[in-house]
Design an enzyme around this catalytic site. Sequence first.
Site, PDB file in Angstrom:
ATOM      1  N   SER A 135       0.799  -1.211   0.000  1.00  0.00           N
ATOM      2  CA  SER A 135       0.000   0.000   0.000  1.00  0.00           C
ATOM      3  C   SER A 135       0.841   1.274   0.000  1.00  0.00           C
ATOM      4  CB  SER A 135      -0.954  -0.052   1.195  1.00  0.00           C
ATOM      5  OG  SER A 135      -2.036   0.821   1.001  1.00  0.00           O
TER       6      SER A 135
ATOM      7  N   ASP B   5       9.662   5.527 -10.440  1.00  0.00           N
ATOM      8  CA  ASP B   5       9.217   6.236 -11.640  1.00  0.00           C
ATOM      9  C   ASP B   5      10.038   7.498 -11.895  1.00  0.00           C
ATOM     10  OD1 ASP B   5       7.319   4.321 -12.115  1.00  0.00           O
ATOM     11  OD2 ASP B   5       5.660   5.432 -11.230  1.00  0.00           O
TER      12      ASP B   5
ATOM     13  N   LYS C  47      -1.124  -4.208  -3.120  1.00  0.00           N
ATOM     14  CA  LYS C  47      -2.375  -3.586  -2.663  1.00  0.00           C
ATOM     15  C   LYS C  47      -2.431  -2.158  -3.196  1.00  0.00           C
ATOM     16  CE  LYS C  47      -4.945  -1.996   1.368  1.00  0.00           C
ATOM     17  NZ  LYS C  47      -4.935  -0.576   0.941  1.00  0.00           N
TER      18      LYS C  47
END
Length: 715
Positions: free
Chosen positions: A487, A498, A513
Amino acid sequence: MSFPRIKIGLYAAVVLAVFVLASYKLYRRGDARTPEKDAVLIQAMLQGLTAAHYQPEKLDDTFSKRVFDLYLKRVDSNKKFLLASDVTQLRKFQTDIDDQVKRGTHEFMDQTNVVLDQRIKDVQVLYRDLLAKPFDFTTEESFETEPDKMVYAADKAAQREEWRKFLKYQTLVRISEMMDAQAKKKDKPLASTSVTPSATTTSEPTRTPAEMEIEARKRVLKYFDDQFNDLLQNDANDRLAMYANTIANTYDPHTEYFAPRDKESFDIAMTGRFEGIGATLQEKDGNIKVADIVPGSASYRQGGLKAGDIILRVAQAAEEPVSVEGWRLDKAITLIRGKKGTEVRLTVRKPDNSTKIIPIIRDVVVIKETFAQSATINEAGKKIGYIKLPTFYADFNDNGGRSSAEDVKKELEKLKQENVQGVVLDLRFNGGGSLQDAVEMAGLFIDSGPVVQVKGSQGAASVLNDRDPRVQYSGPLVVLVNKYSASASEILAAAIQDYKRGVVMGAASTYGKGTVQRIFDLDDALPAEFNSIKPFGSLKLTTQKFYRINGGSTQFKGVVPDIILPDAYSYLDQGEKEQEYALKWDEISPARYRSWAQAPSFDKLRTASQARVAASPSFRLVNELAQRMRKRKDETKVSLKLTAYRTEQEQNKAESDKYEAVQKSAQPLAIAPLSIDLKALGTDTVEVNRASRFTKTLNKDITLREAVSVVKDQM
């Protein structure tokens, strides 16, 4: 788990209005009767789920079957109580549960509990009878240990046979443990030095397998007596909470109903603090026993309560005390915890059998192990900073608690003062928490820009940005993850990846998740007419999914590290994709962002790491261990023949010992608490020892060592 720390505003108001409307239908102003609490709870919860869940279910026969299957699995997970005929009898409710919840009834739950209560009583007589006789461990037979491969017993005779094997297995395990313990103590001198040494006083008396078998059955009997004592203490509220939570879980694995005391436990996990006396308690031999006292807590300052004390009675200030002897631990804790500034009086039995009344004024208790902690690692003349973050904690109730993002910012500042040349951020086993803190934490390592995208079931995605152009730390960075990083951990790791801001390292993927939950207090939602039957608890439901800034979801797939390392847990079927009724993976359009200008040379770093890992005896053993465990995982039947079982255990132990020996021989990391922290602790030996324990558990961590090497490769 990911939870926003932001106020919900109009969205919440609409949902709460739905709750009120749903429940109000049950409350007829002209009717003198108070509505049943369970009917109000179930209908209010269902209306909330229908209105606010990301992917609401239709209340139809499919929904009904899901609740039916999941509830039976919850109440009898090992298929040890219900008979096949019981399940057949209950199956008449399989397609009626949706109609029951619509009208606010729960005949399925009621009938299941009636049958289960009787079977529990039957089995209690059964296991006591079976454990009164010796087991024969020379016969060739086996026991199935995997619940999914078990079946409901066809009749009582089959159930007795299944319990015979189950109890035999439990006894076998304890005999094997006693044999191991006896082998270790065989030549160990006794503690007493007042006896003249001789052959009979320098070794523990050797017990025969038959004597061990008798002792093992006694231990198994006590274990099941304790377990059944807990089962028999389940009341109507416990069962309603389980049923409500089962209904919620059919929407997705992270949508849950919290009974009032469960919500309190959740808050403690998320904030690292609670109001109480500051004692760690355990349930032992039917007693509530003090296991430890939290340093600096109310109990610590008062000084009367000690580890080893048994709590007999609990009184709120001058009120009449309530006996907690024989109580389940969770129920006793509800009496002992309480608001800061209030008094609780504990009647305890001391180890010398004296009885004493101890008054304690409750206060805020802080669980420091919850919070971010840092250290420095000196490696070949380079100083590396290390930050361990157990969870993305936050004070969701605005009670002056701590923020994980703010704490990590402070740890980075301290590491900069230590002149570290790189940082390892450890998110292993971090199950998530505050979404807002994950966004703010990412902002510590990048200049302003998007961190994560969040999307509800309707409309376009919104982008959560780091709006602070400052970069608190701009040097080499490694983020450690494993398959239990979930999460909010995945949000942070994905953003770092990224942006190409640092190197994400660890197991083949994180948990997977990619959903956001919000918590609604049902007491706040329901009108004053229901005050007499409150509290109702809280509902945590999935309202959104989050997406990486590259458009991909972490749901199911997780985050795949830039550098993958062998992992001892890789054989386990863990992760979102293994959960029942999990939401599916998808993707949306990417956000606009720019990669970090000084991005690491990932290919070069990966090649160097792979070479080190291939040459490492420790990593080679980790890989072999994972492969063996993956192969063994499907072999779920165990032999109930003592010699065969012992042979398998000895093989397992030999493999484990080999792994531990290589781990112990690994070159230790020169890791130490921060000098600024030790100076602040001064002469507080408890806190100094805590800081030492923190670093001691890491000095043979081969994954951390490789992370340090990757940091060094970037210098």
